[in-house]
Design a protein around this motif. Sequence first.
Motif: not given
Length: 121
Positions: A8-9, A40-41, A91-92, A116-118
Amino acid sequence: QVQLVESGGGLVQPGGSLRLSCAASGTSFTVNAMGWYRQVPGKQRELVAQITSGGNINYSDSVKGRFTISRDSAKNTVYLQMNSLNSEDTAVYYCNAEIKNIWTRLARDYWGQGTQVTVSL
């Protein structure tokens, strides 16, 4: 062996919505709490929302009123409906579940692979 499989991302514009799903599969287990974390990184993984087997729910302050967690216990699946998304939600997202082996009665945490959601124009 138990696995958590997420889906679903993706990419969504600010103000948009996404729905994440996570299903636990395997044999000889029961599921206690299920939840979603994000990372997040350069930052620690943080709790987004959690739902217990009894239906008690906890949200992080940053998502209250925008995200909704739910579960289908018969399907060992947890969902995260995300509305009014903004760039800070990028974020992931990781699914988490506390799973008990019915034979050993030992419980441990399992994690999904991350999705991943952007949020961007």
